[in-house]
Design an enzyme around this catalytic site. Structure first.
Site, PDB file in Angstrom:
ATOM      1  N   SER A  29       1.084  -1.369  -0.275  1.00  0.00           N
ATOM      2  CA  SER A  29       0.237  -0.226  -0.121  1.00  0.00           C
ATOM      3  C   SER A  29       0.970   1.625   0.144  1.00  0.00           C
ATOM      4  O   SER A  29       0.441   2.146   0.345  1.00  0.00           O
ATOM      5  CB  SER A  29      -1.158  -0.004   0.985  1.00  0.00           C
ATOM      6  OG  SER A  29      -0.287  -0.093   2.263  1.00  0.00           O
ATOM      7  N   THR A 161     -41.741  25.631  -5.854  1.00  0.00           N
ATOM      8  CA  THR A 161     -42.089  24.098  -5.816  1.00  0.00           C
ATOM      9  C   THR A 161     -42.729  23.361  -7.259  1.00  0.00           C
ATOM     10  O   THR A 161     -43.378  23.910  -8.125  1.00  0.00           O
ATOM     11  CB  THR A 161     -43.295  24.128  -4.269  1.00  0.00           C
ATOM     12  OG1 THR A 161     -44.410  24.654  -5.119  1.00  0.00           O
ATOM     13  CG2 THR A 161     -42.798  25.267  -3.329  1.00  0.00           C
ATOM     14  N   HIS A 162     -42.266  21.935  -6.574  1.00  0.00           N
ATOM     15  CA  HIS A 162     -42.279  21.754  -8.026  1.00  0.00           C
ATOM     16  C   HIS A 162     -40.960  22.011  -9.207  1.00  0.00           C
ATOM     17  O   HIS A 162     -42.318  21.244  -9.903  1.00  0.00           O
ATOM     18  CB  HIS A 162     -44.525  20.932  -8.874  1.00  0.00           C
ATOM     19  CG  HIS A 162     -44.758  21.018  -7.108  1.00  0.00           C
ATOM     20  ND1 HIS A 162     -44.711  19.445  -6.262  1.00  0.00           N
ATOM     21  CD2 HIS A 162     -44.994  21.085  -5.769  1.00  0.00           C
ATOM     22  CE1 HIS A 162     -45.159  19.104  -5.566  1.00  0.00           C
ATOM     23  NE2 HIS A 162     -45.714  20.561  -5.279  1.00  0.00           N
ATOM     24  N   SER A 283     -18.346  24.037 -27.557  1.00  0.00           N
ATOM     25  CA  SER A 283     -18.834  22.915 -27.802  1.00  0.00           C
ATOM     26  C   SER A 283     -18.033  23.158 -29.054  1.00  0.00           C
ATOM     27  O   SER A 283     -17.228  23.486 -29.978  1.00  0.00           O
ATOM     28  CB  SER A 283     -19.834  22.435 -28.049  1.00  0.00           C
ATOM     29  OG  SER A 283     -20.158  21.840 -29.526  1.00  0.00           O
ATOM     30  N   LYS A 289     -22.355  27.709 -28.410  1.00  0.00           N
ATOM     31  CA  LYS A 289     -22.333  27.182 -27.483  1.00  0.00           C
ATOM     32  C   LYS A 289     -21.574  27.977 -25.722  1.00  0.00           C
ATOM     33  O   LYS A 289     -20.310  27.953 -25.532  1.00  0.00           O
ATOM     34  CB  LYS A 289     -21.651  25.906 -26.927  1.00  0.00           C
ATOM     35  CG  LYS A 289     -23.229  24.878 -27.515  1.00  0.00           C
ATOM     36  CD  LYS A 289     -24.229  25.034 -26.941  1.00  0.00           C
ATOM     37  CE  LYS A 289     -25.391  24.095 -27.138  1.00  0.00           C
ATOM     38  NZ  LYS A 289     -25.161  23.109 -25.069  1.00  0.00           N
ATOM     39  N   ASN A 291     -21.349  26.205 -22.081  1.00  0.00           N
ATOM     40  CA  ASN A 291     -21.718  25.221 -21.568  1.00  0.00           C
ATOM     41  C   ASN A 291     -21.517  25.408 -19.837  1.00  0.00           C
ATOM     42  O   ASN A 291     -20.389  25.648 -19.929  1.00  0.00           O
ATOM     43  CB  ASN A 291     -21.175  23.722 -21.913  1.00  0.00           C
ATOM     44  CG  ASN A 291     -22.218  22.893 -23.940  1.00  0.00           C
ATOM     45  OD1 ASN A 291     -23.246  23.597 -23.446  1.00  0.00           O
ATOM     46  ND2 ASN A 291     -21.495  23.247 -24.340  1.00  0.00           N
ATOM     47  N   GLU A 296     -22.144  20.652 -13.965  1.00  0.00           N
ATOM     48  CA  GLU A 296     -22.016  19.250 -14.429  1.00  0.00           C
ATOM     49  C   GLU A 296     -21.055  18.300 -13.615  1.00  0.00           C
ATOM     50  O   GLU A 296     -21.486  16.779 -13.098  1.00  0.00           O
ATOM     51  CB  GLU A 296     -22.398  19.182 -15.871  1.00  0.00           C
ATOM     52  CG  GLU A 296     -23.536  19.633 -16.986  1.00  0.00           C
ATOM     53  CD  GLU A 296     -23.882  19.872 -18.088  1.00  0.00           C
ATOM     54  OE1 GLU A 296     -22.376  19.517 -18.921  1.00  0.00           O
ATOM     55  OE2 GLU A 296     -24.279  20.905 -18.331  1.00  0.00           O
ATOM     56  N   TYR A 323      -8.080  -7.447  13.669  1.00  0.00           N
ATOM     57  CA  TYR A 323      -7.779  -6.415  12.226  1.00  0.00           C
ATOM     58  C   TYR A 323      -7.980  -8.016  11.004  1.00  0.00           C
ATOM     59  O   TYR A 323      -7.155  -8.799  11.096  1.00  0.00           O
ATOM     60  CB  TYR A 323      -5.951  -5.886  12.246  1.00  0.00           C
ATOM     61  CG  TYR A 323      -6.006  -5.333  11.064  1.00  0.00           C
ATOM     62  CD1 TYR A 323      -5.970  -4.230  10.831  1.00  0.00           C
ATOM     63  CD2 TYR A 323      -5.445  -6.002  10.146  1.00  0.00           C
ATOM     64  CE1 TYR A 323      -5.110  -3.672   9.721  1.00  0.00           C
ATOM     65  CE2 TYR A 323      -3.813  -6.291   9.397  1.00  0.00           C
ATOM     66  CZ  TYR A 323      -4.336  -4.495   8.707  1.00  0.00           C
ATOM     67  OH  TYR A 323      -4.312  -4.330   7.649  1.00  0.00           O
ATOM     68  N   GLN A 328      -7.078  -2.002   5.010  1.00  0.00           N
ATOM     69  CA  GLN A 328      -6.280  -1.578   4.157  1.00  0.00           C
ATOM     70  C   GLN A 328      -6.733  -0.560   3.420  1.00  0.00           C
ATOM     71  O   GLN A 328      -5.995   0.775   2.936  1.00  0.00           O
ATOM     72  CB  GLN A 328      -5.096  -2.186   3.777  1.00  0.00           C
ATOM     73  CG  GLN A 328      -3.666  -1.472   3.027  1.00  0.00           C
ATOM     74  CD  GLN A 328      -2.511  -2.682   3.157  1.00  0.00           C
ATOM     75  OE1 GLN A 328      -2.005  -2.941   4.077  1.00  0.00           O
ATOM     76  NE2 GLN A 328      -2.544  -3.219   1.727  1.00  0.00           N
ATOM     77  N   LYS A 331      -7.738   3.826   3.604  1.00  0.00           N
ATOM     78  CA  LYS A 331      -7.225   5.066   3.102  1.00  0.00           C
ATOM     79  C   LYS A 331      -7.338   5.615   2.177  1.00  0.00           C
ATOM     80  O   LYS A 331      -7.384   6.683   1.328  1.00  0.00           O
ATOM     81  CB  LYS A 331      -5.206   4.134   3.845  1.00  0.00           C
ATOM     82  CG  LYS A 331      -4.943   5.060   4.401  1.00  0.00           C
ATOM     83  CD  LYS A 331      -4.976   3.799   5.989  1.00  0.00           C
ATOM     84  CE  LYS A 331      -4.024   2.445   5.478  1.00  0.00           C
ATOM     85  NZ  LYS A 331      -4.374   2.208   6.166  1.00  0.00           N
TER      86      LYS A 331
HETATM   87  N1  ARG Z   1      -0.609  -1.486   5.451  1.00  0.00           N
HETATM   88  C1  ARG Z   1      -1.568  -1.623   7.455  1.00  0.00           C
HETATM   89  C2  ARG Z   1      -3.531  -1.308   6.921  1.00  0.00           C
HETATM   90  O1  ARG Z   1      -2.997  -0.244   6.755  1.00  0.00           O
HETATM   91  C3  ARG Z   1      -0.611  -2.061   8.632  1.00  0.00           C
HETATM   92  C4  ARG Z   1      -1.564  -2.866   9.167  1.00  0.00           C
HETATM   93  C5  ARG Z   1      -0.961  -3.746   9.027  1.00  0.00           C
HETATM   94  N2  ARG Z   1      -1.436  -4.727  10.489  1.00  0.00           N
HETATM   95  C6  ARG Z   1      -1.245  -6.423  10.009  1.00  0.00           C
HETATM   96  N3  ARG Z   1      -1.845  -6.710  11.475  1.00  0.00           N
HETATM   97  N4  ARG Z   1      -0.846  -6.815   9.274  1.00  0.00           N
HETATM   98  O2  ARG Z   1      -4.186  -2.074   6.437  1.00  0.00           O
END
Ligand code: ARG
Length: 464
Positions: A29, A161-162, A283, A289, A291, A296, A323, A328, A331
Site C-alpha cells: 500500500s 415548488t415542483h 462545443s 455554445k 456550456n 455538471e 484487524y 488497508q 486509506k
Molecule cells: N498497511 C496496513 C494497513 O494499513 C498496516 C497494518 C498492518 N497490520 C497487520 N496486522 N498486517 O492496514
C-alpha cells in the site's frame, strides 16, 4: 514482504519462502499510504519519548531513534528516499530506513506497539486535519455566497415548488439557504471530532501491552483528548472513517443539488443566471455554445462520494474483530474522498464568484404564474374576516378569472375583482406588488428584506 537491515523479511526467521510477487504487488500500500509519512513520524517520535519517560528504553536509544526519524522525514519531504513496494507500507519503509541510518538500535522503536495501533493513530491525525481543511474551504464558499447575497437583497425572483412558480422571494434568501446547508455540513464534520479525538496508540496488536506504557502522555502529546477504551474495538473500529465519508457525501449532495439548480437556471428556457466566460466551456461543433460543464462535474462527483462511503460500509460489513487486511483499503478511499471534495469546494467557490443573476428575467418570471395568489388569500383573511379556507377558495376563483381573461392577477381591475368579492377596495391592489409580497414575509426565517439583512449580519459574525 517487510525486510530488516539484512534484507531479510522481518518475519523471515519464521516464514521461509519469499512472498509471491503477485501478492506483494497487490498487498503493498506504499503508493497510497506514503501520504501518512509526517503523521507516522510524529507518532513514532511521541511513542519513543513515552518509552523513555517510562524507562522502557534508554535516553541514548531514544535520541538516536529521534535523530533517525527526523532525517527520514527530511528525506521523504525532499524526495530523497526510495519507498519500496517490497516493504509493504509507509510504516515498514520508515522502520527499514531507520535500521539503515542508526543500525540495530532501530529495533527498539516497535516496543509496545503494533502497526495496527500505529496506522489508526496516523490515520486519525490525518483525518482530523483533513476535516479542518474541508471546514475552512466550506467557510470560503460561505463567504462568497454571503457576498453575492448582500448584493442581491432586493433581487426578486420566483421561489419554486415542483419547479413551478410558487411565491415571490429574494434571490439573497435563496443563497442564504445554501449557507444553512453548508453550516450543517460543518457541524457534521465537527461531530466526528469526538471520535477522532480518542487516541488509539498503545492498544498494540489487539490486546494491549505488557509494558508499563503511559497512554495519557501520548494522548496529550499527539493532541488527542482521551485514550480509547477497548483494545479490540480500537483495532477494528473504522466508524470515524464512515462518519467522515458520510459527512463528505452529504456535503457533496448539497453541492450537487446547488449545481443542478444552477444548471436549470442557466438553461435557455429559464435564463435566470449568466456565467462569466471563465467558467463555461465551448462545443466542438456548435460555435454558439457556452456550456456549464463545471456544474455538471460538481453534480457528477456526488456519485463518487457516495461510492466511497459504500465501499467502506461494504468492507466493514461482516468483518469480525479485530484487524484484517481488508481494512488497508480505508486509506485509498479516504484520500480519494478528501481530494474530490476539496476540488469540488474550490470549484464551487470560483463558480459563485463568477455567475450573475439576470435580474430582469428573474423579475419577469416572478410576474407570471399568479405568484401573489397566497398574498391575496392572506389579505382576505386579515381584512375581510374570512377563514383561510374561505379566502383560499375566493382566491382560486379570482385566479381562474385572471386565467380566463389571459391576465396576471395584478392586471385585474378592482371592478373585476369585485365581481367575486364585492367588499374589496382599492387597497387590495397593493398585494399584487412583488416587493410588498416579499416584504410581508416577516415571520422568523422568512424572505422579508429585513429578515435577510439580519441573517446576513448573523452569518458575517459567525464567519469572522
Ligand atoms: N498497511 C496496513 C494497513 O494499513 C498496516 C497494518 C498492518 N497490520 C497487520 N496486522 N498486517 O492496514
Amino acid at each position: 514482504m517487510s525486510k530488516n537491515k539484512n534484507n531479510q523479511a522481518i518475519w523471515g526467521a519464521r516464514i521461509k519462502k519469499a512472498t509471491s510477487a503477485t501478492f506483494q504487488k497487490i498487498g503493498s500500500s506504499i503508493e497510497i499510504d506514503k501520504r501518512l509519512y509526517k503523521e507516522d513520524i510524529k507518532v513514532s517520535k511521541v511513542h519513543v519519548e513515552m518509552l523513555f519517560k517510562q524507562k522502557i528504553i534508554s535516553f541514548k536509544i531514544k535520541n538516536k531513534i529521534i535523530y533517525g526519524l527526523e532525517k527520514i522525514e527530511r528525506e521523504i519531504k525532499n524526495n530523497k528516499i526510495y519507498l519500496s513496494k517490497s516493504y509493504e507500507d509507509i510504516h515498514m519503509n520508515i522502520e527499514k530506513r531507520l535500521f539503515q541510518i542508526i543500525g540495530d538500535e532501530a529495533g527498539y522503536i516497535h516496543t509496545a506497539r503494533s502497526r495496527n495501533d500505529q496506522v489508526i493513530t496516523d490515520f486519525k491525525i490525518w483525518i482530523k486535519s483533513s476535516t479542518k481543511e474541508i471546514s475552512l474551504k466550506i467557510d470560503k464558499v460561505i463567504t462568497s455566497t454571503l457576498k453575492l447575497a448582500e448584493k442581491n437583497i432586493y433581487t426578486i425572483m420566483p421561489g419554486f415548488t415542483h419547479l413551478k412558480n410558487a411565491q415571490a422571494i429574494s434571490f439573497a434568501h435563496y443563497l442564504l439557504a445554501y449557507i444553512e446547508m453548508f453550516n450543517r455540513d460543518k457541524k457534521r464534520f465537527a461531530n466526528n471530532l469526538v471520535s477522532l479525538d480518542e487516541n488509539p496508540l498503545g492498544v498494540a496488536a489487539l490486546g494491549g501491552t505488557a509494558f508499563n506504557i503511559d497512554r495519557n502522555y501520548t494522548t496529550k502529546k499527539l493532541g488527542f483528548k482521551k485514550p480509547t477504551n477497548n483494545s479490540i474495538d480500537t483495532v477494528s473500529d473504522r466508524d470515524f472513517v464512515l462518519d467522515y465519508l458520510y459527512a463528505i457525501s452529504v456535503c457533496s449532495m448539497h453541492i450537487s443539488r446547488i449545481a443542478e439548480e444552477l444548471i436549470i437556471w442557466n438553461s435557455d428556457a429559464y435564463n435566470l443566471i449568466n456565467l462569466s466566460d471563465k467558467i463555461v466551456t465551448g462545443s466542438s461543433i456548435m460555435p454558439q455554445k457556452k456550456n456549464p460543464d463545471v456544474l455538471e462535474y460538481l453534480r457528477g462527483k456526488s456519485g463518487i462520494a457516495y461510492g466511497n462511503l459504500f465501499s467502506m460500509l461494504t468492507i466493514l460489513k461482516g468483518l469480525p474483530l479485530s484487524y484484517f487486511k481488508d481494512l488497508q483499503d480505508d486509506k485509498e478511499i479516504v484520500f480519494k474522498a478528501n481530494d474530490t471534495i476539496m476540488d469540488c469546494l474550490i470549484i464551487l467557490d470560483e463558480f459563485i464568484k463568477n455567475f450573475y443573476p439576470n435580474k430582469k428575467q428573474m423579475l419577469d418570471l416572478a410576474n407570471t404564474g399568479h405568484i401573489t395568489a397566497t398574498d391575496l388569500a392572506d389579505y382576505l383573511v386579515k381584512n375581510h374576516s374570512m377563514s383561510f379556507r374561505k379566502a383560499y377558495e375566493k382566491t382560486s376563483v379570482i385566479v381562474n378569472l385572471a386565467e380566463k381573461k389571459n391576465k396576471n392577477l395584478s392586471q385585474l381591475s378592482l371592478e373585476e375583482l369585485k365581481i367575486i368579492e364585492p367588499k374589496l377596495t382599492n387597497e387590495v391592489l397593493t398585494v399584487f406588488d412583488l416587493k410588498n409580497s416579499v416584504k410581508s414575509k416577516k415571520s422568523y426565517g422568512g424572505t422579508s428584506f429585513e429578515n435577510i439583512k439580519r441573517m446576513i449580519m448573523k452569518y458575517k459574525k459567525q464567519n469572522d
